[in-house]
Design a protein around this motif. Structure first.
Motif, PDB file in Angstrom:
ATOM      1  N   VAL A  71      -5.503 119.527 -27.458  1.00 14.23           N
ATOM      2  CA  VAL A  71      -5.641 118.943 -26.025  1.00 14.23           C
ATOM      3  C   VAL A  71      -4.490 119.214 -24.926  1.00 14.23           C
ATOM      4  CG1 VAL A  71      -6.127 116.742 -24.809  1.00 14.23           C
ATOM      5  CG2 VAL A  71      -7.105 117.092 -27.063  1.00 14.23           C
ATOM      6  N   GLN A  72      -3.208 119.342 -25.517  1.00 13.13           N
ATOM      7  CA  GLN A  72      -2.090 119.557 -24.746  1.00 13.13           C
ATOM      8  C   GLN A  72      -2.310 120.656 -23.996  1.00 13.13           C
ATOM      9  OE1 GLN A  72      -1.469 116.387 -25.693  1.00 13.13           O
ATOM     10  NE2 GLN A  72       0.737 116.748 -25.192  1.00 13.13           N
ATOM     11  N   GLU A  73      -2.607 122.069 -24.441  1.00 19.86           N
ATOM     12  CA  GLU A  73      -2.531 123.049 -23.579  1.00 19.86           C
ATOM     13  C   GLU A  73      -3.679 123.140 -22.538  1.00 19.86           C
ATOM     14  OE1 GLU A  73      -1.859 126.631 -25.729  1.00 19.86           O
ATOM     15  OE2 GLU A  73      -0.629 125.717 -26.990  1.00 19.86           O
ATOM     16  N   PHE A  74      -4.792 122.288 -22.836  1.00 17.35           N
ATOM     17  CA  PHE A  74      -5.937 122.499 -21.712  1.00 17.35           C
ATOM     18  C   PHE A  74      -5.313 121.685 -20.554  1.00 17.35           C
ATOM     19  CE2 PHE A  74      -8.595 123.182 -25.354  1.00 17.35           C
ATOM     20  CZ  PHE A  74      -9.401 124.349 -24.716  1.00 17.35           C
ATOM     21  N   GLN A  75      -4.448 120.643 -20.743  1.00 16.78           N
ATOM     22  CA  GLN A  75      -4.099 119.711 -19.576  1.00 16.78           C
ATOM     23  C   GLN A  75      -3.148 120.614 -18.546  1.00 16.78           C
ATOM     24  OE1 GLN A  75      -2.934 115.400 -20.473  1.00 16.78           O
ATOM     25  NE2 GLN A  75      -2.608 116.514 -22.529  1.00 16.78           N
ATOM     26  N   PHE A  76      -2.402 121.436 -19.056  1.00 19.93           N
ATOM     27  CA  PHE A  76      -1.707 122.385 -18.196  1.00 19.93           C
ATOM     28  C   PHE A  76      -2.747 123.017 -17.211  1.00 19.93           C
ATOM     29  CE2 PHE A  76       1.359 122.460 -21.938  1.00 19.93           C
ATOM     30  CZ  PHE A  76       2.121 121.639 -21.243  1.00 19.93           C
ATOM     31  N   GLY A  77      -3.773 123.663 -17.554  1.00 21.29           N
ATOM     32  CA  GLY A  77      -4.771 124.350 -16.631  1.00 21.29           C
ATOM     33  C   GLY A  77      -5.508 123.372 -16.045  1.00 21.29           C
ATOM     34  N   MET A  78      -5.854 122.352 -16.210  1.00 18.85           N
ATOM     35  CA  MET A  78      -6.725 121.082 -15.463  1.00 18.85           C
ATOM     36  C   MET A  78      -5.939 119.975 -14.782  1.00 18.85           C
ATOM     37  SD  MET A  78      -9.367 120.547 -19.032  1.00 18.85           S
ATOM     38  CE  MET A  78     -10.545 119.925 -17.974  1.00 18.85           C
ATOM     39  N   ASN A  79      -5.277 119.394 -15.311  1.00 21.45           N
ATOM     40  CA  ASN A  79      -4.692 117.992 -14.351  1.00 21.45           C
ATOM     41  C   ASN A  79      -3.196 118.722 -13.769  1.00 21.45           C
ATOM     42  OD1 ASN A  79      -6.496 116.585 -15.382  1.00 21.45           O
ATOM     43  ND2 ASN A  79      -4.964 115.292 -16.726  1.00 21.45           N
ATOM     44  N   TRP A  80      -2.726 119.927 -14.478  1.00 20.89           N
ATOM     45  CA  TRP A  80      -1.390 120.463 -13.744  1.00 20.89           C
ATOM     46  C   TRP A  80      -1.413 121.754 -13.418  1.00 20.89           C
ATOM     47  CZ3 TRP A  80       1.950 116.788 -13.003  1.00 20.89           C
ATOM     48  CH2 TRP A  80       1.904 115.521 -13.583  1.00 20.89           C
ATOM     49  N   SER A  81      -2.525 122.043 -12.686  1.00 18.11           N
ATOM     50  CA  SER A  81      -2.877 123.670 -12.412  1.00 18.11           C
ATOM     51  C   SER A  81      -1.801 124.101 -11.476  1.00 18.11           C
ATOM     52  CB  SER A  81      -4.423 123.771 -12.001  1.00 18.11           C
ATOM     53  OG  SER A  81      -4.392 122.995 -10.631  1.00 18.11           O
ATOM     54  N   SER A  84       1.192 125.070 -13.609  1.00 21.24           N
ATOM     55  CA  SER A  84       0.787 126.338 -14.540  1.00 21.24           C
ATOM     56  C   SER A  84       0.686 127.552 -13.631  1.00 21.24           C
ATOM     57  CB  SER A  84      -0.606 126.118 -14.905  1.00 21.24           C
ATOM     58  OG  SER A  84      -0.477 125.004 -15.861  1.00 21.24           O
ATOM     59  N   ARG A  85       0.450 127.334 -12.236  1.00 20.61           N
ATOM     60  CA  ARG A  85       0.436 128.444 -11.392  1.00 20.61           C
ATOM     61  C   ARG A  85       1.935 129.039 -11.101  1.00 20.61           C
ATOM     62  NH1 ARG A  85      -2.423 126.123  -7.688  1.00 20.61           N
ATOM     63  NH2 ARG A  85      -4.258 127.006  -8.527  1.00 20.61           N
ATOM     64  N   TYR A  86       2.673 128.033 -11.151  1.00 28.91           N
ATOM     65  CA  TYR A  86       4.045 128.259 -10.603  1.00 28.91           C
ATOM     66  C   TYR A  86       4.795 128.762 -11.702  1.00 28.91           C
ATOM     67  CZ  TYR A  86       8.659 127.043  -9.027  1.00 28.91           C
ATOM     68  OH  TYR A  86      10.150 127.409  -8.687  1.00 28.91           O
ATOM     69  N   VAL A  87       4.800 128.128 -12.885  1.00 25.12           N
ATOM     70  CA  VAL A  87       5.720 128.400 -14.146  1.00 25.12           C
ATOM     71  C   VAL A  87       4.842 129.675 -15.219  1.00 25.12           C
ATOM     72  CG1 VAL A  87       7.130 126.727 -13.658  1.00 25.12           C
ATOM     73  CG2 VAL A  87       5.077 126.626 -15.468  1.00 25.12           C
ATOM     74  N   GLY A  88       3.442 129.603 -14.898  1.00 28.10           N
ATOM     75  CA  GLY A  88       2.770 130.346 -15.920  1.00 28.10           C
ATOM     76  C   GLY A  88       3.507 131.629 -16.411  1.00 28.10           C
TER      77      GLY A  88
END
Length: 494
Positions: A71-81, A84-88
């Motif tokens: 679940v942790q990694e899914f949150q990076f792309g959903m709640n914290w996109s 993720s775009r900035y530091v991906g």
């Protein structure tokens, strides 16, 4: 509440829940491997029984840890996109390494260990559990490399055209000095958790066995659980020393990289020389009236020593650091609101102390075990059993509070600035969440995950309680390596 607040709550809930399971898996995998090694080298059946017993508890914990970690990694792309775009480009690399190398190594060799008891030779089978343990350590390292980059970004530059942080040196990311001090500290924590777990259960069963069957030499079960208890006690003491050494190194580095976090941990409102370590503070630690904070009990000069190694060194206070941060990173938002760089004092101050204080239960249990079981003695004392039961969960909570302090103390940054770097890569939490996810959607998912995790927690506890209550199995050793096992299918050992 806005979507940002709810997203932070959701990430905090799921992260703390997941990390309650992680240190036990990391530490217990190595302890089980040591138990099996002792059996292979000595042939003593008690080590085989302990391997099977604690191995079963390890599998339960690992399974739930995997489920909650996804679940942790899914949150990076959903709640914290936006984050993720900035530091991906940087943050995604160690996460990919963790998934492709460490996780696959863990899962593959854990499967071989589970199903290979009657199919693989003793030494090959032993190698599988060690490979699983090494995979767990690798997984921890890569995750900590990603987290440490958020605490202290290195090996990257900011591209003004794309508005992204871009990696320039993967080796710098993986050998970040923040990672190099955080990793041994986290691993020492894992061994403290696992050692307390092994020792506490060993004490509980030893007392139960003595009260049921006496303390004579014929009570081999009591002797076996005494071995487990003392093994766990030694691990706890070694881990405790490791925590003190690595914690001191980490504190000194953190005072340089994130001075306001450590000042908040001490409730140090204004610059002092020397700066005392606060044992108890009163006042409005919630932050509405920081000047009301007063230290009631303190150790003179200790904060100065923790910060610099010098008992008489000055330490900058929160109020002065607020001014420094405002000048360096901006005093107001685009809307004209004042940026508060002081983290939540109530959370940082008390989580730091709970992290340290709760670990003291493990020290008390370790010392009690070594004293009570000296000279090959076993004990049926009820107080000993109660101490073990109380001590078992305490390092779990201590490690959780340690992570709460680490993450909450970094606020208002989700990527803290590197004060010594040439490129000021940073991101405030308020800009990291997703623009397209509404508060209602975040609230719905948060409630759903909390309920699901609560149900999983009940299953985890019931399974752990059930198999702990069964005790170490009475089993025959696997067939000798010389036996002809050709064509025999693998079997599930539990």
């Amino acid at each position: 509440m806005e979507a940002l607040d709810l997203a932070r709550w959701q990430f905090g809930i799921t992260t703390v829940y997941h990390f309650m399971l992680v240190p036990l898996t990391i530490g217990l995998s190595t302890l089980v491997a040591i138990m099996q090694t002792a059996w292979v080298r000595t042939g003593n059946e008690k080590w085989l029984r302990l391997t099977k017993f604690y191995g079963k508890l390890l599998l339960i914990n690992f399974a739930l840890g995997v489920a909650t970690g996804i679940v942790q990694e899914f949150q990076f792309g959903m709640n914290w996109s936006n984050y993720s775009r900035y530091v991906g480009d940087v943050f995604g690399a160690p996460l990919a390494m963790e998934a492709l190398a460490a996780f696959f190594l863990e899962s593959t060799f854990l499967g071989l260990w589970i199903f290979g008891w009657d199919r693989l030779s003793k030494k090959v089978h032993l190698a599988t559990v060690w490979a699983f343990s090494i995979g767990s350590l690798m997984s921890a390292y890569f995750i900590l490399a990603a987290n440490s980059w958020m605490q202290h970004p290195v090996g990257a530059i900011y591209n003004e055209e794309t508005g992204r942080a871009e990696m320039t040196d993967i080796w710098a990311v993986l050998t970040n000095n923040t990672t190099l001090v955080a990793f041994p500290h986290v691993i020492a924590t894992a061994f403290l958790v696992a050692g307390t777990f092994v020792a506490g259960i060993g004490v509980w069963w030893m007392v139960k066995s003595v009260r049921a069957n006496g303390d004579g030499p014929e009570n081999t079960d009591a002797s076996m659980y005494r071995t487990a208890a003392r093994f766990g006690a030694v691990v706890m003491l070694i881990a405790g020393v490791g925590l003190l050494v690595t914690g001191d190194l980490q504190a000194k580095l953190m005072f340089k990289q994130q001075p306001i976090k450590m000042a908040a941990a001490e409730g140090l409102m204004n610059t002092e020389q020397p700066a005392a370590f606060s044992l108890l503070a009163i006042g409005n630690l919630a932050g509405n009236d920081p000047e009301s904070v007063k230290h009631v009990l303190e150790i003179p000069g200790l904060t100065s020593y923790l910060a610099t190694g010098d008992w008489d060194a000055p330490v900058t206070g929160i109020n002065q650091l607020q001014e420094i941060y405002s000048e360096r990173y901006g005093a107001t938002t685009a809307d004209g609101e004042t940026i508060e760089y002081r983290p939540n004092l109530l959370v940082t101050y008390w989580s730091f102390r709970l992290m340290i204080g709760l670990a003291a239960f493990s020290a008390a249990l370790a010392l009690a075990i070594l004293w009570v079981t000296r000279k090959k003695q076993v004990s049926g004392a009820l107080w000993f059993k109660r101490l073990a039961l109380v001590a078992i969960p305490m390092p779990f909570f201590a490690s959780a509070f340690g992570w709460i302090f680490t993450e909450m103390g970094r606020q208002p940054f989700v990527v803290a600035p590197n004060p010594t770097g040439s490129d000021q890569i940073l991101m405030m939490t308020m800009f990291g969440n997703s623009d397209s996810v509404s508060a209602g959607e975040v609230l719905t998912s948060m409630i759903t995950f909390t309920v699901v995790y609560g149900v999983l927690g009940v299953f985890w506890f019931r399974l752990q309680k059930r198999y702990t209550s069964e005790g170490a199995p009475v089993i025959a050793p696997p067939p000798d390596d010389s036996d002809d096992e050709a064509g025999k299918p693998m079997s599930f050992a539990y």
